[in-house]
Scaffold this active site. Sequence first.
Site, short mmCIF file in Angstrom:
data_model
loop_
_atom_site.label_atom_id
_atom_site.label_comp_id
_atom_site.label_asym_id
_atom_site.label_seq_id
_atom_site.Cartn_x
_atom_site.Cartn_y
_atom_site.Cartn_z
N PHE A 176 -10.12 -0.35 -0.31
CA PHE A 176 -9.67 -1.11 0.71
C PHE A 176 -10.15 -2.53 0.51
O PHE A 176 -11.34 -2.77 0.11
CB PHE A 176 -10.23 -0.37 2.16
CG PHE A 176 -9.55 -1.26 3.21
CD1 PHE A 176 -8.44 -0.48 3.64
CD2 PHE A 176 -10.18 -2.35 3.85
CE1 PHE A 176 -7.67 -1.14 4.88
CE2 PHE A 176 -9.38 -2.93 4.99
CZ PHE A 176 -8.33 -2.38 5.37
N ASP A 218 0.78 -1.16 0.03
CA ASP A 218 -0.04 0.00 -0.19
C ASP A 218 0.84 1.18 0.05
O ASP A 218 1.36 1.68 -1.04
CB ASP A 218 -0.86 -0.09 1.11
CG ASP A 218 -1.93 0.91 1.37
OD1 ASP A 218 -1.97 1.87 0.54
OD2 ASP A 218 -2.69 1.11 2.15
#
Length: 211
Positions: free
Chosen positions: A183, A137
């Site tokens: 997400f 990420d």
Amino acid sequence: MHKVVTNFSKTVIVPECGIKLKNEPEPVVRKKYEKEIDRVLITKGCIEARIVALAKEIDAAFKNVNELVCFVILKGGMFFAADLIRTLDELSDIRTKIDFIRCSSYGDRSTSSGKVDLYTIDKFEGENVLLIEDIVDTGKTLSTLQGLLAKNVKNFKTCVLLDKGIARDVKVDFIGFRIPKIFVGGYGLDYAGYYRGLPEIVVIKKEILKK
Ligand code: PRP
């Protein structure tokens, strides 16, 4: 409507709608998670197909290597690493060893805290090492571990299942899927401890994410 993917030989770019195999039915969210999960992004079949291709890429990249230490980042990397290492052992002549580290940068939040807590770490001087991670990420977890592990090893490479395309300054040698900046959970990845056991990658509903 999920996009049908047939070629898994290189990093698969996953669209917002998600992907599925040609003969898989349109994936559905399990009833018990309907309030929290928006959709299936990557099906079990797509993950399995891409892992076979990744194992072949890794085998080719580590040619002339007899032994490989597969270093797994817990908890998220657990299922990906287990499936990847078993596939490698089936398809390749490389002998594998496995080690683990537990890292945490998210806690119960949906964004990185910016601080990576390390629990234990061994040294692998003179070994061939493959670092295995579920997702990159911000890249903080990988860059922290690469800095610690890559010292004095013979050959060091990194493999991640998912890349959000945010971390520009971290080197990843093998990428399973490039996903949108959303997400996700499932297949080892969690939100607040849940969804790790799902066999597919799913999108968590925005309204349940704490900042
Ligand atoms: C998640 C994920 C990666 C890391 C990626 O782990 O499993 O390890 O964050 O984020 P980064 O690129 O921004 O560092 P988490 O901290 O949630 O721990 P977990 O694996 O135990 O769920």
